[in-house]
Each structure stands twice: as C-alpha cells, then as structure tokens.
Motif scaffolding. Structure first.
Motif, PDB file in Angstrom:
ATOM      1  N   TYR A   1       0.830  -1.217   0.000  1.00  0.00           N
ATOM      2  CA  TYR A   1       0.000   0.000   0.000  1.00  0.00           C
ATOM      3  C   TYR A   1       0.863   1.264   0.000  1.00  0.00           C
ATOM      4  O   TYR A   1       0.587   2.223  -0.718  1.00  0.00           O
ATOM      5  CB  TYR A   1      -0.906  -0.020   1.231  1.00  0.00           C
ATOM      6  N   LEU A   2       1.933   1.247   0.800  1.00  0.00           N
ATOM      7  CA  LEU A   2       2.753   2.451   0.973  1.00  0.00           C
ATOM      8  C   LEU A   2       3.545   2.840  -0.273  1.00  0.00           C
ATOM      9  O   LEU A   2       3.807   4.019  -0.492  1.00  0.00           O
ATOM     10  CB  LEU A   2       3.717   2.267   2.153  1.00  0.00           C
TER      11      LEU A   2
ATOM     12  N   LYS B   1       3.427  10.623  -0.681  1.00  0.00           N
ATOM     13  CA  LYS B   1       2.765  10.981   0.572  1.00  0.00           C
ATOM     14  C   LYS B   1       3.417  10.318   1.780  1.00  0.00           C
ATOM     15  O   LYS B   1       3.530  10.938   2.844  1.00  0.00           O
ATOM     16  CB  LYS B   1       1.290  10.597   0.493  1.00  0.00           C
TER      17      LYS B   1
ATOM     18  N   LYS C   1       0.625   6.688  -3.393  1.00  0.00           N
ATOM     19  CA  LYS C   1       1.001   6.871  -1.995  1.00  0.00           C
ATOM     20  C   LYS C   1       2.510   7.098  -1.809  1.00  0.00           C
ATOM     21  O   LYS C   1       2.945   7.417  -0.702  1.00  0.00           O
ATOM     22  CB  LYS C   1       0.592   5.643  -1.168  1.00  0.00           C
TER      23      LYS C   1
END
Length: 478
Positions: A362-363, A371, A368
């Motif tokens: 996800y990261l 962010k 992403k």
C-alpha cells in the motif's frame, strides 16, 4: 564464556575442537525440542572440526580456531539449508556462503547450527508459527525477544562464547537485554551484508551476541572490512578494536579517571517521557555511574524522535514488500501453475509477515509514494543530519533499550512499542550496543534491565573501551 580461555585450552592441546563440539552438542541435545535450532548438520560439524585441527597442526591457528558458534538462519550457507524462519523456504538451498561467514570458516570457526527466528525477521518475540516458539531461559512465561531470539540462548547459558544475528530495528539489542548478554550492532556498512536475506536493505546489519565485550572485539577484528560483492561496505584501513582497552579516554592524562573527558548525551525530553519507574531509575543510576568514572553529562535535543517508530515502520514495510516479492516469481513462466502458487505463497506466510507485506504494498503504490515513503526518506535525512551535529560536541548518547520490563511482555499487545528506542540507530546507521545493567527479582525468579549506548560512525573501538570500563567497575554478565 571467555573466548580467550577456550583459545588457551585449544592452543595448548588441553582439549581438541572435535571434543569441544561434541561436548556442546551433548548439552544442546535436550534443547532441540525447545526450538532453538532450525538446522544442524552433524557431518558438516565433523568436517569443520577436521579443518580446524589441520590449522592447529600447521601452526596457522588464530584466536578463533576451533571456537564453536551459531548463526541466525537468515544468513546464506552453502552446506546447510537457509529458511529465514519461513515455511516457503524450508528446502531452500543456496550455492554460496555469506561473506562474513566465509571469513570465519577460513579461520577455523565451527558452526554448530542455525538458530530459530521470527519469519523474515518480522517480529519481536521469536514466536515462529512453523518452527515453533522459543522459550526464554529465565522463565517460560517471558518472551525471549526477537527477531534473533534463537541465537541468544546458548550465549545466555554460557555454552558458547558468541553467536551472530541480524539487527534491523533492535533484533539483536532487544533479546540481548532480556537475556543478560551484550548485543552489538555496528555501523551500517562496516560488515558486509552479502549473503544476508534482506528484510529492510537500508537498515539490515550483522550483529553479535556475547557476555564479554572482549569477545565481541575479537570477532569484529575477523569479520569487518570492504567487500566487492556489497557496494554498501566502506573501504577503510584495517584496525584493531581492542587498541583502547585499559587506557584513559584522554590518552595524555595518566593519573585521571578512565573516562575523564567523555561527554555523555542525554535527551531531556526522552528522559522525562519514560513513564516506567524502574526503567527511569535504572537510567538515573547509569548516568551517576558514568559521572563517577569521570564523564560529563550533556543534555541534547533529538529531532523527530516521536516519529522515529512511524518512519521506521513505513520504510521497513516498503522494503520488506520489495524484498519478499521476489519469492513469488517462481512459476511466472507457467500460467497453469501461477495462480495456484500465488495462493500457496500468501497462505504460507505468518500473520505478522502478511500484515507488513500488504502495508508495504500500500505504501509504495503509485499514488502513496510521495505521501508516505518519500516523505519518510526526507525526514530520515534530517534525523541523520541532526545526529551529526550532536556528535560534534557529544561522544556517546545513552538511551533505554526497551520501554517495558519483561514482566509486561506477558501481554503481547505491548510489542508494538518495542522498537521505540532501538530503531533510531538503524535509521541513521549509527553503531549501538546494548549492555545489561541491573538484576531485578520477582518472587522466585529474576529478570534483567539494560541500556544502550549510541556512538558516532565507525567509533566501535571507543565504544568497546567505554563498555569495558563500565563492565569492569559496575556490572558483569552472570
């Protein structure tokens, strides 16, 4: 166990390496059901003993010839399977050894076996769901620590003089504190990582367990150095890490106290936020001990310390996803088996590894990246620059190793904060050593407290000098 004492017995032929290994194997026979080992190859142990005895006959021996040790099962070994504590690598055979392991093998060190660990180093208690839970030698209700929990047991019981694990966020220093041994994490790039199955490539470091700081300095002399196969290693002049022992910190002052002139940094904000009374009083006692030895206490400010654990988790999760994904490409060439293998791959991982794997996915996804991941990298650079400024007026920094006593480890939900004090030296690449400091008694058993010293880059020889003086005056590992 003192390494020099074993060397004396072997050198003067009071004991043979084969007999010493046989004695240790008898000791650990009753421990095999306790899951401290994943792999032991008896034929390979015999071959190593014969090689070390040949070195002795030819007078090519050294301080480590015939000395038995164990390694965490994260290091590549040609003769023994390497699993990284995972079911998916149960029968994984590698055709090469780790660089540091080759150096020790050439010196005649005997590898007794490969130790249990948390799967792919993800965890802090060595509760391996496939190879079994590793019990704490002090009390079975306590955690042994992790992820290098299996490597610490034989050292804790004085059966071997040292063992080797890996440290990504405190995986050597935390179990060392919980088992009354010294845990050493060197500067990132001092020891080659070639052959270490990666968890977080920018933070993984080879670490050493021992009850004697002199043992660690001897092992360091053997395994440090530049490696062509690892571009993160530094090409430095070979040095002797025992050269400052029994000397004053300021070498021109002969009659002064041993550590006169040493500046010890303590973060006032961190110290005031230690809510556990026994840990706080332990740090107070340690600071008083350093003042007694002639050191000066200086208050410092460590920037972004409240965010260190978050930044560590973001970077380590992202790098774990990248490093573990390669094991999922085995059947990509065959569409018939791809989906079956993909399902089997994820089902074979433990819950902790799965969670970290998907968080990392996800990261570092496209939307992403900036962010989370890139922002964490930028803050990491600011933390490194802050530590460089601190070490212009400060020689070492003292921090707790863990934020709880071992009694509270019965509640495993507290493990999320275990990396609070240890992960900062992995983010910055600074050397750090965990030292036992106090014995606490509760009912019919005892447990241990400790602290860690963080030094400047490549200051291992000076850190060894400091710990040697502290150990000599105030505390020894029993």
């Amino acid at each position: 166990m003192n390494l020099l004492r074993l060397y004396y017995l072997i050198y003067f032929k009071k004991i043979k390496p084969f007999d010493l290994s046989k004695f240790i194997l008898k000791k650990i026979e009753n421990l095999l059901f306790k899951n401290y080992f994943i792999n032991i190859d008896y034929n390979y142990i015999k071959k190593q003993c014969l090689y070390s005895e040949k070195l002795l006959l030819k007078n090519k021996n050294n301080l480590l010839t015939g000395i038995p040790t164990t390694y965490k099962d994260i290091f590549s070994t040609k003769n023994i399977p390497t699993t990284a504590g995972s079911r998916i690598l149960k029968n994984y055979n590698i055709f090469y050894n780790a660089t540091f392991l080759n150096k020790l093998n050439n010196l005649g060190v005997i590898n007794i076996g490969k130790n249990n660990m948390d799967e792919f180093c993800v965890g802090s208690n060595t509760f391996n769901f496939y190879f079994g839970k590793v019990e704490n030698p002090l009390n079975k209700n306590f955690t042994i620590g992790g992820s290098s929990g299996g490597s610490v047991y034989l050292v804790s019981k004085n059966i071997i003089p040292f063992s080797i694990g890996s440290d990504t966020g405190g995986s050597v220093r935390q179990p060392a504190t919980l088992n009354n041994v010294i845990g050493f994490k060197p500067t990132y790039g001092l020891i080659s990582r070639y052959g270490l199955l990666a968890y977080s490539s920018s933070m993984d470091t080879v670490g050493i367990f021992s009850k004697n700081i002199l043992n660690i300095s001897i092992v360091l002399n053997a395994i440090t150095g530049f490696d062509v196969k690892d571009p993160t290693t530094f090409n430095l002049i070979k040095e002797d890490y025992t050269r400052y022992l029994n000397k004053n910190w300021l070498l021109n002052r002969i009659n002064s106290k041993k550590l006169t002139g040493l500046n010890v940094g303590v973060s006032k904000k961190i110290f005031n936020n230690i809510y556990n009374f026994s840990i706080r009083s332990n740090i107070e006692d340690i600071l008083l001990n350093f003042e007694f030895l002639g050191a000066k206490i200086i208050f410092i400010n460590i920037l972004f310390f409240d965010f260190v654990t978050t930044i560590y988790n973001i970077i380590s999760s992202s790098e774990l996803y990248s490093n573990i994904s390669k094991y999922n490409n085995k059947f990509l060439f065959d569409k018939t088996y791809y989906f079956l293998y993909k399902k089997t791959f994820f089902n074979s991982l433990s819950i902790n590894t799965k969670n970290k794997f998907f968080i990392g996915n996800y990261l570092i996804s496209s939307d992403k990246n900036k962010k989370f991941f890139f922002l964490s990298k930028k803050i990491r650079i600011l933390i490194i620059e802050n530590f460089k400024k601190i070490f212009t007026f400060c020689d070492i920094i003292i921090l707790p190793t863990i934020s709880y006593n071992n009694l509270k480890f019965l509640n495993l939900n507290l493990n999320k904060n275990l990396d609070k004090y240890t992960s900062v030296s992995n983010l910055t690449g600074l050397p750090s050593i965990s030292i036992p400091s106090k014995i606490l008694y509760y009912k019919n058993f005892k447990f241990f407290q400790g602290f860690q010293i963080i030094g400047n880059y490549f200051s291992e020889a000076k850190l060894i000098q400091i710990i040697y003086e502290y150990e000599k005056n105030f505390f020894k590992c029993f």
